[in-house]
Write a protein that holds these residues in place. Structure first.
Motif, PDB file in Angstrom:
ATOM      1  N   UNK A   1       2.199 -30.997 -31.761  1.00 19.88           N
ATOM      2  CA  UNK A   1       3.046 -31.153 -30.584  1.00 19.88           C
ATOM      3  C   UNK A   1       3.418 -29.772 -30.057  1.00 19.88           C
ATOM      4  N   UNK A   2       3.248 -29.611 -28.795  1.00 30.53           N
ATOM      5  CA  UNK A   2       3.584 -28.331 -28.195  1.00 30.53           C
ATOM      6  C   UNK A   2       5.076 -28.310 -27.871  1.00 30.53           C
ATOM      7  N   UNK A   3       5.718 -27.242 -28.275  1.00 28.94           N
ATOM      8  CA  UNK A   3       7.172 -27.110 -28.143  1.00 28.94           C
ATOM      9  C   UNK A   3       7.642 -27.095 -26.698  1.00 28.94           C
ATOM     10  N   UNK A   4       6.866 -26.506 -25.813  1.00 26.20           N
ATOM     11  CA  UNK A   4       7.312 -26.312 -24.435  1.00 26.20           C
ATOM     12  C   UNK A   4       6.827 -27.390 -23.477  1.00 26.20           C
ATOM     13  N   UNK A   5       6.198 -28.427 -24.013  1.00 22.51           N
ATOM     14  CA  UNK A   5       5.819 -29.545 -23.153  1.00 22.51           C
ATOM     15  C   UNK A   5       6.399 -30.828 -23.736  1.00 22.51           C
ATOM     16  N   UNK A   6       6.720 -31.717 -22.834  1.00 21.39           N
ATOM     17  CA  UNK A   6       7.270 -33.011 -23.226  1.00 21.39           C
ATOM     18  C   UNK A   6       6.321 -34.066 -22.671  1.00 21.39           C
ATOM     19  N   UNK A   7       5.792 -34.895 -23.566  1.00 26.63           N
ATOM     20  CA  UNK A   7       4.791 -35.897 -23.194  1.00 26.63           C
ATOM     21  C   UNK A   7       3.626 -35.260 -22.447  1.00 26.63           C
ATOM     22  N   UNK A  72      16.144 -28.007 -22.335  1.00 23.70           N
ATOM     23  CA  UNK A  72      15.006 -28.284 -21.454  1.00 23.70           C
ATOM     24  C   UNK A  72      14.289 -29.565 -21.905  1.00 23.70           C
ATOM     25  N   UNK A  73      14.020 -29.678 -23.197  1.00 24.04           N
ATOM     26  CA  UNK A  73      13.311 -30.846 -23.702  1.00 24.04           C
ATOM     27  C   UNK A  73      14.098 -32.125 -23.429  1.00 24.04           C
ATOM     28  N   UNK A  74      15.426 -32.059 -23.606  1.00 25.30           N
ATOM     29  CA  UNK A  74      16.265 -33.240 -23.357  1.00 25.30           C
ATOM     30  C   UNK A  74      16.250 -33.590 -21.870  1.00 25.30           C
ATOM     31  N   UNK A  75      16.385 -32.596 -21.013  1.00 22.38           N
ATOM     32  CA  UNK A  75      16.363 -32.867 -19.571  1.00 22.38           C
ATOM     33  C   UNK A  75      15.023 -33.471 -19.146  1.00 22.38           C
ATOM     34  N   UNK A  76      13.931 -32.969 -19.690  1.00 22.84           N
ATOM     35  CA  UNK A  76      12.608 -33.507 -19.368  1.00 22.84           C
ATOM     36  C   UNK A  76      12.497 -34.968 -19.806  1.00 22.84           C
ATOM     37  N   UNK A  77      12.951 -35.244 -21.033  1.00 25.78           N
ATOM     38  CA  UNK A  77      12.892 -36.624 -21.545  1.00 25.78           C
ATOM     39  C   UNK A  77      13.775 -37.551 -20.713  1.00 25.78           C
ATOM     40  N   UNK A  78      14.963 -37.078 -20.371  1.00 27.15           N
ATOM     41  CA  UNK A  78      15.867 -37.911 -19.575  1.00 27.15           C
ATOM     42  C   UNK A  78      15.250 -38.245 -18.220  1.00 27.15           C
ATOM     43  N   UNK A 129      23.842 -31.640 -30.940  1.00 25.88           N
ATOM     44  CA  UNK A 129      22.612 -31.799 -31.724  1.00 25.88           C
ATOM     45  C   UNK A 129      22.339 -33.277 -32.002  1.00 25.88           C
ATOM     46  N   UNK A 130      23.376 -34.029 -32.319  1.00 30.39           N
ATOM     47  CA  UNK A 130      23.235 -35.463 -32.574  1.00 30.39           C
ATOM     48  C   UNK A 130      22.719 -36.184 -31.323  1.00 30.39           C
ATOM     49  N   UNK A 137      13.790 -35.722 -30.904  1.00 29.05           N
ATOM     50  CA  UNK A 137      13.999 -35.231 -32.276  1.00 29.05           C
ATOM     51  C   UNK A 137      13.768 -33.724 -32.394  1.00 29.05           C
ATOM     52  N   UNK A 138      12.810 -33.211 -31.666  1.00 25.49           N
ATOM     53  CA  UNK A 138      12.544 -31.778 -31.710  1.00 25.49           C
ATOM     54  C   UNK A 138      13.737 -30.997 -31.159  1.00 25.49           C
ATOM     55  N   UNK A 139      14.300 -31.474 -30.073  1.00 26.72           N
ATOM     56  CA  UNK A 139      15.480 -30.810 -29.488  1.00 26.72           C
ATOM     57  C   UNK A 139      16.641 -30.813 -30.474  1.00 26.72           C
ATOM     58  N   UNK A 140      16.852 -31.922 -31.153  1.00 27.23           N
ATOM     59  CA  UNK A 140      17.905 -31.981 -32.163  1.00 27.23           C
ATOM     60  C   UNK A 140      17.664 -30.989 -33.284  1.00 27.23           C
ATOM     61  N   UNK A 141      16.414 -30.905 -33.734  1.00 23.73           N
ATOM     62  CA  UNK A 141      16.071 -29.969 -34.811  1.00 23.73           C
ATOM     63  C   UNK A 141      16.223 -28.514 -34.364  1.00 23.73           C
ATOM     64  N   UNK A 142      15.952 -28.240 -33.107  1.00 23.48           N
ATOM     65  CA  UNK A 142      16.089 -26.871 -32.597  1.00 23.48           C
ATOM     66  C   UNK A 142      17.539 -26.377 -32.629  1.00 23.48           C
ATOM     67  N   UNK A 143      18.482 -27.276 -32.695  1.00 29.34           N
ATOM     68  CA  UNK A 143      19.899 -26.894 -32.728  1.00 29.34           C
ATOM     69  C   UNK A 143      20.368 -26.520 -34.144  1.00 29.34           C
ATOM     70  N   UNK A 144      19.583 -26.819 -35.162  1.00 28.35           N
ATOM     71  CA  UNK A 144      20.001 -26.570 -36.544  1.00 28.35           C
ATOM     72  C   UNK A 144      20.239 -25.084 -36.841  1.00 28.35           C
ATOM     73  N   UNK A 145      19.372 -24.164 -36.414  1.00 27.50           N
ATOM     74  CA  UNK A 145      19.675 -22.744 -36.678  1.00 27.50           C
ATOM     75  C   UNK A 145      20.983 -22.296 -36.020  1.00 27.50           C
ATOM     76  N   UNK A 146      21.271 -22.822 -34.856  1.00 26.01           N
ATOM     77  CA  UNK A 146      22.513 -22.518 -34.143  1.00 26.01           C
ATOM     78  C   UNK A 146      23.713 -22.997 -34.953  1.00 26.01           C
ATOM     79  N   UNK A 147      23.632 -24.195 -35.489  1.00 26.08           N
ATOM     80  CA  UNK A 147      24.710 -24.719 -36.333  1.00 26.08           C
ATOM     81  C   UNK A 147      24.902 -23.808 -37.546  1.00 26.08           C
ATOM     82  N   UNK A 148      23.801 -23.426 -38.181  1.00 23.00           N
ATOM     83  CA  UNK A 148      23.889 -22.548 -39.346  1.00 23.00           C
ATOM     84  C   UNK A 148      24.517 -21.204 -39.009  1.00 23.00           C
ATOM     85  N   UNK A 149      24.115 -20.607 -37.894  1.00 20.51           N
ATOM     86  CA  UNK A 149      24.658 -19.304 -37.497  1.00 20.51           C
ATOM     87  C   UNK A 149      26.148 -19.418 -37.178  1.00 20.51           C
TER      88      UNK A 149
END
Length: 165
Positions: A1-7, A72-78, A129-130, A137-149
């Protein structure tokens, strides 16, 4: 799956906007909040695990970029699903809280208030993130490093506040 494309589709204009808002916004806010404060900050007692100053702009630039990609991924999916939910407004709230923290901590020397605000920020990030995860799911996972930091930054904020009461 390419990170910068949605569907299989990419919207480069939207992607650029979603990355530039936090990166440029964070840079401008950081500059404004930290202007003329470095000498004062250098005099504070800091915990042994406090990273050197140059680590922060590098980490934040990377995190803001990843956050922008997630949004971006969430906006594209929405758009594809033709639905709006609470994910984007939550993202905007957490980004505003993120920007506010720099002023509380550095510019206004309200380190205890910054600590409380960062606790609220961490909750807002977790909720974002939730909600992101429910849409992409990818967008949610991308928020994990931010939560950790931010968890690390919260510990650092607490320790610095405690050492300099």
């Amino acid at each position: 799956m390419e990170l910068l494309s949605v569907n299989g589709k990419s919207n480069w204009k939207r992607l650029t906007k979603n990355i530039l808002i936090p990166v440029v916004g964070g840079s401008v806010i950081g500059w404004l909040a930290n202007r003329n404060t470095q000498e004062q900050y250098a005099q504070l007692d800091k915990p042994s695990f406090s990273p050197p100053g140059p680590v922060f702009p590098i980490a934040w630039t990377a995190l803001y970029t990843v956050m922008g990609v997630a949004n971006y991924r969430v906006e594209q999916k929405q758009e594809m699903l033709q639905k709006k939910d609470s994910a984007t407004p939550l993202y905007d709230v957490q980004l505003g809280l993120n920007f506010l923290w720099s002023f509380l901590y550095f510019k206004w020397n309200l380190r205890g208030t910054a600590l409380v605000e960062m606790t609220i920020l961490l909750g807002a990030i977790a909720m974002t993130a939730y909600e992101f995860n429910k849409t992409d799911r990818t967008a949610g996972a991308l928020m994990i490093p931010y939560i950790g930091w931010v968890m690390f930054a919260l510990t650092l904020n607490y320790s610095t506040w405690k050492l300099n009461k």
